[in-house]
Write a protein that holds these residues in place. Sequence first.
Motif, PDB file in Angstrom:
ATOM      1  N   ALA A 204       4.358 -22.381 -29.482  1.00  0.00           N
ATOM      2  CA  ALA A 204       3.935 -22.162 -28.103  1.00  0.00           C
ATOM      3  C   ALA A 204       4.422 -23.299 -27.219  1.00  0.00           C
ATOM      4  O   ALA A 204       4.935 -23.082 -26.124  1.00  0.00           O
ATOM      5  CB  ALA A 204       2.411 -22.046 -28.045  1.00  0.00           C
ATOM      6  N   ARG A 205       4.300 -24.521 -27.730  1.00  0.00           N
ATOM      7  CA  ARG A 205       4.711 -25.677 -26.955  1.00  0.00           C
ATOM      8  C   ARG A 205       6.211 -25.638 -26.695  1.00  0.00           C
ATOM      9  O   ARG A 205       6.690 -25.919 -25.592  1.00  0.00           O
ATOM     10  CB  ARG A 205       4.339 -26.930 -27.743  1.00  0.00           C
ATOM     11  CG  ARG A 205       4.682 -28.197 -27.034  1.00  0.00           C
ATOM     12  CD  ARG A 205       4.202 -29.374 -27.850  1.00  0.00           C
ATOM     13  NE  ARG A 205       4.356 -30.588 -27.081  1.00  0.00           N
ATOM     14  CZ  ARG A 205       4.187 -31.795 -27.607  1.00  0.00           C
ATOM     15  NH1 ARG A 205       3.818 -31.936 -28.858  1.00  0.00           N
ATOM     16  NH2 ARG A 205       4.360 -32.869 -26.852  1.00  0.00           N
TER      17      ARG A 205
ATOM     18  N   ASP B   3       7.181 -22.944 -24.161  1.00  0.00           N
ATOM     19  CA  ASP B   3       6.825 -23.349 -22.814  1.00  0.00           C
ATOM     20  C   ASP B   3       7.828 -24.367 -22.272  1.00  0.00           C
ATOM     21  O   ASP B   3       8.274 -24.278 -21.125  1.00  0.00           O
ATOM     22  CB  ASP B   3       5.408 -23.928 -22.853  1.00  0.00           C
ATOM     23  CG  ASP B   3       5.042 -24.543 -21.541  1.00  0.00           C
ATOM     24  OD1 ASP B   3       5.354 -23.926 -20.516  1.00  0.00           O
ATOM     25  OD2 ASP B   3       4.462 -25.637 -21.547  1.00  0.00           O
TER      26      ASP B   3
ATOM     27  N   ARG C  49      11.016 -22.581 -21.313  1.00  0.00           N
ATOM     28  CA  ARG C  49      10.893 -21.878 -20.028  1.00  0.00           C
ATOM     29  C   ARG C  49      11.179 -22.805 -18.868  1.00  0.00           C
ATOM     30  O   ARG C  49      11.929 -22.487 -17.956  1.00  0.00           O
ATOM     31  CB  ARG C  49       9.480 -21.310 -19.861  1.00  0.00           C
ATOM     32  CG  ARG C  49       9.214 -20.010 -20.562  1.00  0.00           C
ATOM     33  CD  ARG C  49       7.708 -19.755 -20.618  1.00  0.00           C
ATOM     34  NE  ARG C  49       7.046 -19.955 -19.333  1.00  0.00           N
ATOM     35  CZ  ARG C  49       6.882 -19.005 -18.423  1.00  0.00           C
ATOM     36  NH1 ARG C  49       7.295 -17.803 -18.670  1.00  0.00           N
ATOM     37  NH2 ARG C  49       6.271 -19.274 -17.289  1.00  0.00           N
TER      38      ARG C  49
ATOM     39  N   LEU D 184       7.559 -13.701 -23.939  1.00  0.00           N
ATOM     40  CA  LEU D 184       7.282 -14.918 -23.192  1.00  0.00           C
ATOM     41  C   LEU D 184       8.498 -15.481 -22.474  1.00  0.00           C
ATOM     42  O   LEU D 184       8.373 -16.087 -21.425  1.00  0.00           O
ATOM     43  CB  LEU D 184       6.769 -16.000 -24.151  1.00  0.00           C
ATOM     44  CG  LEU D 184       5.280 -16.011 -24.416  1.00  0.00           C
ATOM     45  CD1 LEU D 184       4.950 -17.102 -25.406  1.00  0.00           C
ATOM     46  CD2 LEU D 184       4.521 -16.237 -23.111  1.00  0.00           C
ATOM     47  N   LEU D 185       9.661 -15.316 -23.085  1.00  0.00           N
ATOM     48  CA  LEU D 185      10.799 -16.109 -22.650  1.00  0.00           C
ATOM     49  C   LEU D 185      11.900 -15.308 -21.978  1.00  0.00           C
ATOM     50  O   LEU D 185      12.600 -15.821 -21.111  1.00  0.00           O
ATOM     51  CB  LEU D 185      11.377 -16.799 -23.900  1.00  0.00           C
ATOM     52  CG  LEU D 185      11.867 -18.233 -23.778  1.00  0.00           C
ATOM     53  CD1 LEU D 185      10.839 -19.100 -23.093  1.00  0.00           C
ATOM     54  CD2 LEU D 185      12.207 -18.789 -25.147  1.00  0.00           C
TER      55      LEU D 185
ATOM     56  N   ILE E 274       0.379 -16.970 -20.676  1.00  0.00           N
ATOM     57  CA  ILE E 274       1.450 -17.839 -21.115  1.00  0.00           C
ATOM     58  C   ILE E 274       0.789 -19.086 -21.684  1.00  0.00           C
ATOM     59  O   ILE E 274       0.080 -19.781 -20.973  1.00  0.00           O
ATOM     60  CB  ILE E 274       2.369 -18.217 -19.941  1.00  0.00           C
ATOM     61  CG1 ILE E 274       2.859 -16.952 -19.244  1.00  0.00           C
ATOM     62  CG2 ILE E 274       3.513 -19.080 -20.420  1.00  0.00           C
ATOM     63  CD1 ILE E 274       3.325 -17.202 -17.831  1.00  0.00           C
TER      64      ILE E 274
ATOM     65  N   ARG F  46      -0.333 -22.682 -22.722  1.00  0.00           N
ATOM     66  CA  ARG F  46      -0.075 -24.049 -22.263  1.00  0.00           C
ATOM     67  C   ARG F  46       0.264 -24.200 -20.792  1.00  0.00           C
ATOM     68  O   ARG F  46       0.313 -25.310 -20.298  1.00  0.00           O
ATOM     69  CB  ARG F  46       1.038 -24.697 -23.096  1.00  0.00           C
ATOM     70  CG  ARG F  46       0.478 -25.343 -24.321  1.00  0.00           C
ATOM     71  CD  ARG F  46       1.372 -26.363 -24.971  1.00  0.00           C
ATOM     72  NE  ARG F  46       2.668 -26.587 -24.427  1.00  0.00           N
ATOM     73  CZ  ARG F  46       3.185 -27.784 -24.182  1.00  0.00           C
ATOM     74  NH1 ARG F  46       2.499 -28.847 -24.436  1.00  0.00           N
ATOM     75  NH2 ARG F  46       4.379 -27.913 -23.706  1.00  0.00           N
ATOM     76  N   VAL F  47       0.553 -23.110 -20.068  1.00  0.00           N
ATOM     77  CA  VAL F  47       0.904 -23.297 -18.668  1.00  0.00           C
ATOM     78  C   VAL F  47      -0.384 -23.307 -17.843  1.00  0.00           C
ATOM     79  O   VAL F  47      -1.172 -22.377 -17.903  1.00  0.00           O
ATOM     80  CB  VAL F  47       1.845 -22.183 -18.180  1.00  0.00           C
ATOM     81  CG1 VAL F  47       2.196 -22.378 -16.726  1.00  0.00           C
ATOM     82  CG2 VAL F  47       3.102 -22.148 -19.037  1.00  0.00           C
TER      83      VAL F  47
ATOM     84  N   ARG G  17       0.189 -23.694 -12.085  1.00  0.00           N
ATOM     85  CA  ARG G  17       1.598 -23.431 -12.346  1.00  0.00           C
ATOM     86  C   ARG G  17       1.854 -21.921 -12.477  1.00  0.00           C
ATOM     87  O   ARG G  17       2.871 -21.405 -12.004  1.00  0.00           O
ATOM     88  CB  ARG G  17       1.975 -24.161 -13.633  1.00  0.00           C
ATOM     89  CG  ARG G  17       3.432 -24.264 -13.897  1.00  0.00           C
ATOM     90  CD  ARG G  17       4.068 -25.319 -13.013  1.00  0.00           C
ATOM     91  NE  ARG G  17       5.520 -25.222 -13.097  1.00  0.00           N
ATOM     92  CZ  ARG G  17       6.360 -26.051 -12.508  1.00  0.00           C
ATOM     93  NH1 ARG G  17       5.885 -27.029 -11.738  1.00  0.00           N
ATOM     94  NH2 ARG G  17       7.651 -25.909 -12.639  1.00  0.00           N
TER      95      ARG G  17
ATOM     96  N   GLU H 299       4.605 -20.245 -10.050  1.00  0.00           N
ATOM     97  CA  GLU H 299       5.885 -19.841 -10.644  1.00  0.00           C
ATOM     98  C   GLU H 299       6.690 -18.828  -9.830  1.00  0.00           C
ATOM     99  O   GLU H 299       7.878 -19.030  -9.599  1.00  0.00           O
ATOM    100  CB  GLU H 299       5.668 -19.300 -12.062  1.00  0.00           C
ATOM    101  CG  GLU H 299       6.063 -20.318 -13.091  1.00  0.00           C
ATOM    102  CD  GLU H 299       5.906 -19.820 -14.521  1.00  0.00           C
ATOM    103  OE1 GLU H 299       5.566 -18.640 -14.708  1.00  0.00           O
ATOM    104  OE2 GLU H 299       6.123 -20.622 -15.432  1.00  0.00           O
TER     105      GLU H 299
ATOM    106  N   PRO I 162      -4.863 -24.066 -18.856  1.00  0.00           N
ATOM    107  CA  PRO I 162      -4.216 -22.771 -19.054  1.00  0.00           C
ATOM    108  C   PRO I 162      -5.251 -21.649 -18.974  1.00  0.00           C
ATOM    109  O   PRO I 162      -6.337 -21.756 -19.557  1.00  0.00           O
ATOM    110  CB  PRO I 162      -3.630 -22.855 -20.470  1.00  0.00           C
ATOM    111  CG  PRO I 162      -4.044 -24.147 -21.052  1.00  0.00           C
ATOM    112  CD  PRO I 162      -4.873 -24.893 -20.080  1.00  0.00           C
TER     113      PRO I 162
END
Lengths: 267, 300, 233
Positions: free
Chosen positions: A197-198, A201, A204, A226-227, C106, C108-109, C113, C117, C150
Amino acid sequence: MSRALQEPAAEVRPLLSVSGLTKDHGGGHGCHDVAFELWPGEILGVVGESGAGKSTLLDCLGGFAAPDAGRADYQSRLFGPVEIFGLSEARRRRLARSEWGFVHQDARRGLRLSVSAGGNIGERLMAGGARHYGDLRARAGAWLERLELDPSRLDEAPRQFSGGMRQRLQIARNLVTEPRLLLMDEPTGGLDLSVQARLLDLLRGLVRDLGLSVVLVTHDLGVVRLLCDRMLVMERGRVVEEGLTDQVLEDPQHAHSQRLVASILPV
Amino acid sequence: MTAESSRPRVPQGAGSARPGYNYAFLDEATKREIRRKLLKAVAIPGHQVPFSSREMPLPPGWGTGGIQVTASLVGPADVLKVIDQGADDTTNAVSIRRFFAETAGVETTTSTRRASLIQTRHRIPETPLAEGQILVFQVPLPEPLRFLEPRESETRRLHALAEYGSAYVSLYEQVARHGRIAQSYDYPVMVGGRYLMRPSPIPSFDNPKLDRNPALLLFGAGRERRLYAVPPYTPVESLSFEDRPFAVERSPQACDLCGATDSFLDEIVADDAGSRLFACSDSEYCNERQRRLGRSVVAP
Amino acid sequence: MSETAIEIDGLSKGFVRHAAGERQLPVLGGFSLAVAAGECVALAGPSGVGKSTVLRCLYGSYRPDAGSLRVRHDGAPVELVGAPPWLVRAVRRRTLGYVSQFLRLIPRVPALRVVAEPLLDAGVIEDAAERRAGAMLERLNIPSRLWDLPPATFSGGEQQRVNLARALAPAYPLLLLDEPTAALDAGNRAVVVELIREARQRGAAMIGIFHDRPVRDAVADRVLEMGAHERAA
């Protein structure tokens, strides 16, 4: 806004345009007649089960395998429009260490394990002619920080790093020359979920900040969700479906895509 | 004076070589092949040229590459000097000198100035070389990129494309680890601005002597089957960073025998009590200075 | 008379389930609708009638089988059916906002943010984007102590409000609202009604699905009852 007027012009020209790409490994393995375009700033996911030909595709683009047929037109910063399979080796390698990056699933393939983190990050700069030790060191340190690695570990060899740290170091080593095109092969494969996950992120953010275009090969639809802006679904060496990520995930057309999507756990 | 040069002079010419052997040991076809490869090496300064290294009457690692180069070049009119780590009188130097005296009937000398052909292991003489002289280096490991790239096919490609980033990586590692470039032997150089080269394990002290040297410098690696060359007056640059320039380490001592402060010194255990002295590694240079100072000559 | 901002003409969409013996699931057949700038149209009708499908086809998540979807983008109408991906992305970036029922999480965001975004994507500089994102979160009663966290850790209602802030912060000229108030309390519902009215005031064209009658009555200029006649045969 002037930006609004300029943008479409840049957007209508793909950074990379692949057509008819074929590499036959025999026995039905490899990739066949693959075609796609990659737009500036876009992350393209390539999904499929193992043996679907995704890694073969990436290896051809990264210069690790020679395709049997097909072409790939690329807009180079250095050389202008080029067809990458027809490039001289000198030019191809020059692009590979400046404008392109390749992130292997196994960071050990993409790093020099006995060389310090700083030396790993600095290598592409040195290959490009950087000859100032202080600068190299400062830039390597800044990239460690950018990848959320402790800059005090600049002189440590990646042998001593965890899997997630190695992967981030491998990415830093690639990004230090600010490439336009990043090819990634299962970059989160084999990592713990929280580490994944880190990393996702971080990626991104970097893609946005650096204006990178990415071809990302994975079998993990969660990573794609996610990406990726857009995705290709491959089955037995062929692209069976292509579309914006939410299109393919929410409205899969091909039987194989529907099977893949049906197999993900609800989030 | 050494034993050989005081020996009665053998008449010059091919006929004076030891009977039963070809002149200078190697057959003419082999010598011709090596000379052809050497011409190629001279034409592409710093580029490693493969050659079919022959069996020699001494084991690889004892200078078989250098001996093959010397054998291919030596002629009756030559005057040969052989040094090992700067000394004319070590076993290896004596044996090689005797080998060529016997097989080629060539005149030998310890004088750097008099020699037309000098074979060396791990040093460049202190006395400056002149045009017309040839210095032949014995090379154990010719490939400067081997440290970071084990595949021969890949190192060849890197040379072909002049991709030398990885050579700087090893310098970077030294500075990162030791605060300076710590390599004091076999320090990599760029020849003619094009090819990266290992100068053989000479001290980095000798590296400046490679640059624009009036003599022809030839390198032979017997086990690794490679020849390379630095033609006279070729620019040879020691790799460095802009902010970590190449610098020769000079010892603070002077030679205890001749007082020289400009030569490369060996540290020698002088007696059973473990007392040490510093002496020139170049024995001929040291002897010459001692003689000029009117001292009785002590071999270092 | 205001200019047409969204024009849907003869839209048809069905699904084929390959794993279920190629089963055909028709949802929409020949659906048409025009929405003017500054107008909010509510789609109504029983569940399964294709309300969400209309929104998803417009946003590009579903690929229509037939028909035309034209939206006003950068001052000119563009056709979205069969549009190249870069164009769909450009329309999403600058023109078309979508509030879904669920927040795409998402990891950790932080919330601030998440909201900023789309503004950053549209080229707003970081400072301004975060200021605008903060203002929007504040209006939707997300306390500032949560902004650095988050949203994965938030309650359902908080997550939906973050989602609303994300969709409403960029002031898109076109908005698609899929049950924007479903999980909200009365106070926050009122805020959302206010925000939708403000969007209408500045000329945004909107299509919405509102199960909450009072909300629908408060924001919609007209209600389109969808029924069997829009269904595919």
